[in-house]
Design a protein around this motif. Structure first.
Motif, PDB file in Angstrom:
ATOM      1  N   PHE A 233       1.141  -0.903  -0.175  1.00  0.00           N
ATOM      2  CA  PHE A 233      -0.202  -0.087  -0.097  1.00  0.00           C
ATOM      3  C   PHE A 233       1.026   1.138  -0.181  1.00  0.00           C
ATOM      4  O   PHE A 233       1.817   1.072   1.029  1.00  0.00           O
ATOM      5  CB  PHE A 233      -0.974  -0.035   1.491  1.00  0.00           C
ATOM      6  CG  PHE A 233      -1.423  -1.102   1.324  1.00  0.00           C
ATOM      7  CD1 PHE A 233      -3.461  -0.797   0.416  1.00  0.00           C
ATOM      8  CD2 PHE A 233      -1.694  -2.477   1.016  1.00  0.00           C
ATOM      9  CE1 PHE A 233      -3.878  -1.669   0.618  1.00  0.00           C
ATOM     10  CE2 PHE A 233      -2.724  -3.476   1.921  1.00  0.00           C
ATOM     11  CZ  PHE A 233      -3.615  -3.108   1.229  1.00  0.00           C
ATOM     12  N   GLY A 234       0.597   2.255  -1.205  1.00  0.00           N
ATOM     13  CA  GLY A 234       1.241   3.545  -0.734  1.00  0.00           C
ATOM     14  C   GLY A 234       1.343   4.333   0.212  1.00  0.00           C
ATOM     15  O   GLY A 234      -0.491   4.511   0.959  1.00  0.00           O
ATOM     16  N   CYS A 235       1.838   5.710   0.520  1.00  0.00           N
ATOM     17  CA  CYS A 235       2.077   6.244   1.137  1.00  0.00           C
ATOM     18  C   CYS A 235       2.180   7.202   0.958  1.00  0.00           C
ATOM     19  O   CYS A 235       3.564   7.648   0.075  1.00  0.00           O
ATOM     20  CB  CYS A 235       2.611   5.869   2.739  1.00  0.00           C
ATOM     21  SG  CYS A 235       2.539   3.687   3.471  1.00  0.00           S
ATOM     22  N   ARG A 258       5.934  10.034  -2.149  1.00  0.00           N
ATOM     23  CA  ARG A 258       4.874  10.008  -1.954  1.00  0.00           C
ATOM     24  C   ARG A 258       4.576   9.069  -3.249  1.00  0.00           C
ATOM     25  O   ARG A 258       5.233   9.249  -4.110  1.00  0.00           O
ATOM     26  CB  ARG A 258       3.162  10.531  -3.041  1.00  0.00           C
ATOM     27  CG  ARG A 258       2.255  10.172  -2.807  1.00  0.00           C
ATOM     28  CD  ARG A 258       1.484  10.877  -2.671  1.00  0.00           C
ATOM     29  NE  ARG A 258       0.124  10.747  -2.778  1.00  0.00           N
ATOM     30  CZ  ARG A 258      -0.626  10.559  -3.966  1.00  0.00           C
ATOM     31  NH1 ARG A 258      -0.556   9.938  -5.061  1.00  0.00           N
ATOM     32  NH2 ARG A 258      -1.870   9.593  -3.822  1.00  0.00           N
ATOM     33  N   ILE A 259       4.151   7.662  -2.855  1.00  0.00           N
ATOM     34  CA  ILE A 259       3.727   6.650  -3.615  1.00  0.00           C
ATOM     35  C   ILE A 259       1.932   6.206  -3.526  1.00  0.00           C
ATOM     36  O   ILE A 259       1.731   5.469  -3.016  1.00  0.00           O
ATOM     37  CB  ILE A 259       4.831   5.342  -3.622  1.00  0.00           C
ATOM     38  CG1 ILE A 259       6.121   5.484  -3.089  1.00  0.00           C
ATOM     39  CG2 ILE A 259       4.588   4.181  -4.361  1.00  0.00           C
ATOM     40  CD1 ILE A 259       7.429   4.822  -2.831  1.00  0.00           C
ATOM     41  N   GLY A 260       1.445   6.321  -5.207  1.00  0.00           N
ATOM     42  CA  GLY A 260       0.177   6.092  -4.772  1.00  0.00           C
ATOM     43  C   GLY A 260      -0.121   5.644  -6.148  1.00  0.00           C
ATOM     44  O   GLY A 260      -1.428   4.763  -5.580  1.00  0.00           O
ATOM     45  N   ASN A 261       0.422   5.072  -6.658  1.00  0.00           N
ATOM     46  CA  ASN A 261       0.058   4.090  -7.861  1.00  0.00           C
ATOM     47  C   ASN A 261       0.432   3.046  -7.908  1.00  0.00           C
ATOM     48  O   ASN A 261       2.527   4.148  -7.843  1.00  0.00           O
ATOM     49  CB  ASN A 261       0.074   5.031  -9.133  1.00  0.00           C
ATOM     50  CG  ASN A 261      -1.167   6.284  -9.166  1.00  0.00           C
ATOM     51  OD1 ASN A 261      -2.998   5.839  -8.840  1.00  0.00           O
ATOM     52  ND2 ASN A 261      -0.831   7.370  -8.956  1.00  0.00           N
ATOM     53  N   GLN A 262       0.854   1.924  -8.636  1.00  0.00           N
ATOM     54  CA  GLN A 262       1.872   0.943  -8.016  1.00  0.00           C
ATOM     55  C   GLN A 262       1.242  -0.204  -9.084  1.00  0.00           C
ATOM     56  O   GLN A 262      -0.014  -0.314  -9.571  1.00  0.00           O
ATOM     57  CB  GLN A 262       2.145   0.367  -7.084  1.00  0.00           C
ATOM     58  CG  GLN A 262       2.461   0.967  -5.263  1.00  0.00           C
ATOM     59  CD  GLN A 262      -0.046   1.586  -4.972  1.00  0.00           C
ATOM     60  OE1 GLN A 262      -0.835   0.820  -5.608  1.00  0.00           O
ATOM     61  NE2 GLN A 262       1.225   2.667  -4.442  1.00  0.00           N
ATOM     62  N   ALA A 263       2.335  -1.288  -9.195  1.00  0.00           N
ATOM     63  CA  ALA A 263       2.042  -2.521 -10.566  1.00  0.00           C
ATOM     64  C   ALA A 263       2.507  -2.976 -10.555  1.00  0.00           C
ATOM     65  O   ALA A 263       4.160  -3.533 -10.056  1.00  0.00           O
ATOM     66  CB  ALA A 263       2.129  -1.999 -12.649  1.00  0.00           C
ATOM     67  N   GLY A 264       2.275  -4.518  -9.993  1.00  0.00           N
ATOM     68  CA  GLY A 264       2.891  -5.245  -9.512  1.00  0.00           C
ATOM     69  C   GLY A 264       2.492  -6.413 -10.270  1.00  0.00           C
ATOM     70  O   GLY A 264       2.099  -6.574 -11.429  1.00  0.00           O
ATOM     71  N   HIS A 265       3.409  -7.724  -9.833  1.00  0.00           N
ATOM     72  CA  HIS A 265       3.422  -9.456 -10.603  1.00  0.00           C
ATOM     73  C   HIS A 265       3.211 -10.146 -10.106  1.00  0.00           C
ATOM     74  O   HIS A 265       3.466 -10.247  -8.584  1.00  0.00           O
ATOM     75  CB  HIS A 265       4.173  -9.371 -11.653  1.00  0.00           C
ATOM     76  CG  HIS A 265       4.667  -9.990 -12.283  1.00  0.00           C
ATOM     77  ND1 HIS A 265       5.039 -11.064 -12.724  1.00  0.00           N
ATOM     78  CD2 HIS A 265       4.241  -9.890 -14.413  1.00  0.00           C
ATOM     79  CE1 HIS A 265       4.694 -11.586 -13.544  1.00  0.00           C
ATOM     80  NE2 HIS A 265       4.882 -10.350 -14.395  1.00  0.00           N
ATOM     81  N   GLY A 273       6.293   1.527  -8.603  1.00  0.00           N
ATOM     82  CA  GLY A 273       5.644   2.380  -8.312  1.00  0.00           C
ATOM     83  C   GLY A 273       5.880   3.902  -8.993  1.00  0.00           C
ATOM     84  O   GLY A 273       7.161   4.305  -9.175  1.00  0.00           O
ATOM     85  N   ASP A 274       5.184   5.259  -8.449  1.00  0.00           N
ATOM     86  CA  ASP A 274       5.343   6.668  -9.125  1.00  0.00           C
ATOM     87  C   ASP A 274       6.390   6.323  -7.846  1.00  0.00           C
ATOM     88  O   ASP A 274       6.806   5.907  -7.023  1.00  0.00           O
ATOM     89  CB  ASP A 274       3.820   7.110  -9.242  1.00  0.00           C
ATOM     90  CG  ASP A 274       2.693   7.049  -8.032  1.00  0.00           C
ATOM     91  OD1 ASP A 274       3.413   6.630  -6.965  1.00  0.00           O
ATOM     92  OD2 ASP A 274       2.197   7.359  -8.755  1.00  0.00           O
ATOM     93  N   TYR A 275       6.247   8.356  -7.746  1.00  0.00           N
ATOM     94  CA  TYR A 275       7.423   8.425  -6.513  1.00  0.00           C
ATOM     95  C   TYR A 275       7.442  10.448  -6.812  1.00  0.00           C
ATOM     96  O   TYR A 275       7.799  10.475  -8.497  1.00  0.00           O
ATOM     97  CB  TYR A 275       8.550   8.321  -6.896  1.00  0.00           C
ATOM     98  CG  TYR A 275       8.908   8.807  -5.807  1.00  0.00           C
ATOM     99  CD1 TYR A 275       9.331   7.986  -4.083  1.00  0.00           C
ATOM    100  CD2 TYR A 275      10.322   9.993  -5.419  1.00  0.00           C
ATOM    101  CE1 TYR A 275       9.809   8.417  -3.439  1.00  0.00           C
ATOM    102  CE2 TYR A 275      11.221   9.711  -4.843  1.00  0.00           C
ATOM    103  CZ  TYR A 275      10.946   9.184  -3.270  1.00  0.00           C
ATOM    104  OH  TYR A 275      11.775   9.584  -2.265  1.00  0.00           O
ATOM    105  N   LYS A 276       7.006  10.804  -5.975  1.00  0.00           N
ATOM    106  CA  LYS A 276       6.529  12.366  -6.461  1.00  0.00           C
ATOM    107  C   LYS A 276       7.115  12.909  -4.627  1.00  0.00           C
ATOM    108  O   LYS A 276       6.759  12.292  -3.853  1.00  0.00           O
ATOM    109  CB  LYS A 276       5.030  12.646  -6.082  1.00  0.00           C
ATOM    110  CG  LYS A 276       4.542  12.099  -7.472  1.00  0.00           C
ATOM    111  CD  LYS A 276       2.918  12.640  -7.691  1.00  0.00           C
ATOM    112  CE  LYS A 276       2.333  12.373  -9.206  1.00  0.00           C
ATOM    113  NZ  LYS A 276       1.018  13.340  -9.200  1.00  0.00           N
ATOM    114  N   VAL A 277       7.832  14.284  -5.007  1.00  0.00           N
ATOM    115  CA  VAL A 277       8.745  14.828  -3.876  1.00  0.00           C
ATOM    116  C   VAL A 277       8.005  16.207  -3.644  1.00  0.00           C
ATOM    117  O   VAL A 277       8.189  16.769  -2.132  1.00  0.00           O
ATOM    118  CB  VAL A 277       9.466  14.996  -3.979  1.00  0.00           C
ATOM    119  CG1 VAL A 277      10.249  13.028  -4.168  1.00  0.00           C
ATOM    120  CG2 VAL A 277      10.087  15.576  -5.394  1.00  0.00           C
ATOM    121  N   ASP A 278       7.163  16.848  -4.161  1.00  0.00           N
ATOM    122  CA  ASP A 278       6.248  18.018  -3.954  1.00  0.00           C
ATOM    123  C   ASP A 278       4.874  18.284  -3.576  1.00  0.00           C
ATOM    124  O   ASP A 278       3.771  17.677  -4.569  1.00  0.00           O
ATOM    125  CB  ASP A 278       6.444  18.836  -5.396  1.00  0.00           C
ATOM    126  CG  ASP A 278       5.921  20.374  -5.053  1.00  0.00           C
ATOM    127  OD1 ASP A 278       5.721  20.649  -3.738  1.00  0.00           O
ATOM    128  OD2 ASP A 278       6.314  21.224  -5.927  1.00  0.00           O
TER     129      ASP A 278
END
Length: 408
Positions: A233-235, A258-265, A273-278
């Protein structure tokens, strides 16, 4: 307090007119009893579904032929239902099962593939604000952001919709929020915790509502993915990894990461996951993605030559990570090494719109092919993942927004 109940789904208030197709052969004895018009075919027939402003269309993935064009009011979203045949169409009032009309019955050493006319069915899960849909381990879980009601069902039951609707299990959370939930293989439920103002973590409970584990170390919790049976789960400052009853926090290298969207396998221990810092950005256009190793709870970042959007993440059948960039290329990442290995040119350069409802190029992987929409040209481009190149482009009548499909 969390309340659990069982109920039948409400009927859809959407217009549910079907679409004609070629006459099909009589049903074989091996076909589901509800598919009297199903035709057995030699090989699986992949199909795509795309939303556009005013409806949803189903296409033959090989030819681009439009098999169904259904008008639906409001903003429409697509969610895999968990049986590789149906999607759940999110629209005003709930989520309605869309039968793409192509599937394969697995008989162990062989399979039987079938097709029939796609249709928007009468089965609808009522929801005030339809949210995340999570298929996992033979259960599909739907979250209603408006009421905090969680609904779960067996997606295999969708094959018999003409005879009976799936049995639904429901839980009601104390606080409604933009959340997500999933059932594991033991009937336990993992759900996010929050309010309409903020989200803080997750809880794992039994089917009866008894708490097994919990964590409040996940500010802004959003999205989920699986690495096999391990959930993530992203936080806003990392991720939570759930392995059995053990919850492990993995911190981002930045205070706000922030990691709010993910793709597993299903067979890879790595999650993309994505990665945002602002934290203050109206719309951040990130140029890094995260790779989380669920075995040792580690997180690495990968630099990309372009930004991307929340509809840019995907995985190949063998577990490679894919990111559709705003420079028009699909970037291929080796997750074990956390390095960019190659980029595949697909579309013209584009910019992510500020309004997340607006169409933008979208990535969807089905089998050995990746499908990329290009709303500006009203096309869907098809990438052969083995050859790493675009092999054809499908012209469509509308600017595509969301894209999903089944392998057939």
């Amino acid at each position: 307090m969390l309340i659990k109940s069982s109920a039948l789904a409400l009927l859809s208030t959407l217009a549910l007119a079907g679409c004609g197709a070629e006459e099909s052969a009589p049903r074989s004895a091996d076909a589901p009893s509800s598919d009297a018009a199903a035709t057995e075919v030699q090989t699986p027939q992949p199909r795509l579904a795309m939303t556009y402003d005013g409806g949803v269309a189903v296409l033959d993935a090989a030819t681009g032929e439009v098999l169904l064009d259904e008008k639906v009011d409001g903003f429409v979203r697509l969610n895999p239902a968990g049986d590789d045949r149906h999607l759940l169409v999110s629209a005003a009032g709930g989520l309605t099962a869309l039968d793409l009309g192509s599937w394969t019955d697995d008989h162990g050493d062989h399979g039987h593939s079938w097709t029939t006319d796609p249709r928007l069915t009468d089965f609808t899960i009522s929801a005030e604000e339809p949210g995340h849909v999570v298929p996992h381990h033979g259960r599909t879980t739907v979250f209603d952001d408006g009421t905090g009601v969680i609904t779960a069902f067996d997606p295999a039951d969708l094959a018999e919709l003409d005879e009976a609707e799936p049995s639904l299990d429901t839980w009601t959370l104390d606080q409604a929020h933009h959340g997500v939930a999933v059932q594991d293989g033991h009937g336990n439920l993992i759900h996010t915790v929050g309010t309409s103002e903020a989200r803080s973590g997750i809880r794992m409970i039994t089917a009866a509502g008894n708490e097994l584990a919990a964590s409040d170390e996940c500010p802004g919790v959003h999205g989920e993915a699986f690495a096999g049976d391990v959930a993530l789960f992203g936080c806003e400052d990392g991720v939570l990894v759930v392995d059995g009853r053990r919850i492990t926090k993995v911190d981002s290298p930045d205070a706000y990461g922030r990691i709010g969207n993910q793709a597993g396998h299903e067979s890879s221990p790595y999650v993309l996951g994505d990665y945002k810092v602002d934290a203050d950005a109206e719309l951040e256009r990130p140029t890094r993605v995260s790779v989380i190793d669920t075995r040792n709870a580690s997180l690495r970042l990968v630099d990309l030559p372009s930004s991307y959007s929340f509809r840019s993440l995907g995985r190949t059948p063998d577990g490679e990570a894919l990111v559709l960039g705003t420079n028009g290329s699909v970037h291929v990442i080796d997750p074990a090494e956390a390095v960019l290995t190659t980029s595949i040119p697909v579309t013209k350069a584009w910019q992510e719109p500020t309004d997340w409802h607006e169409p933008r190029p979208t990535l969807q992987v089905i089998g050995g092919f990746a499908y990329v929409t290009e709303p500006a040209t009203k096309q869907i481009h098809v990438i052969d993942l083995a050859d790493r190149k675009v092999v054809r482009s499908i012209d469509v009548a509308h600017a595509p927004n969301e894209l999903s499909g089944v392998s057939g």
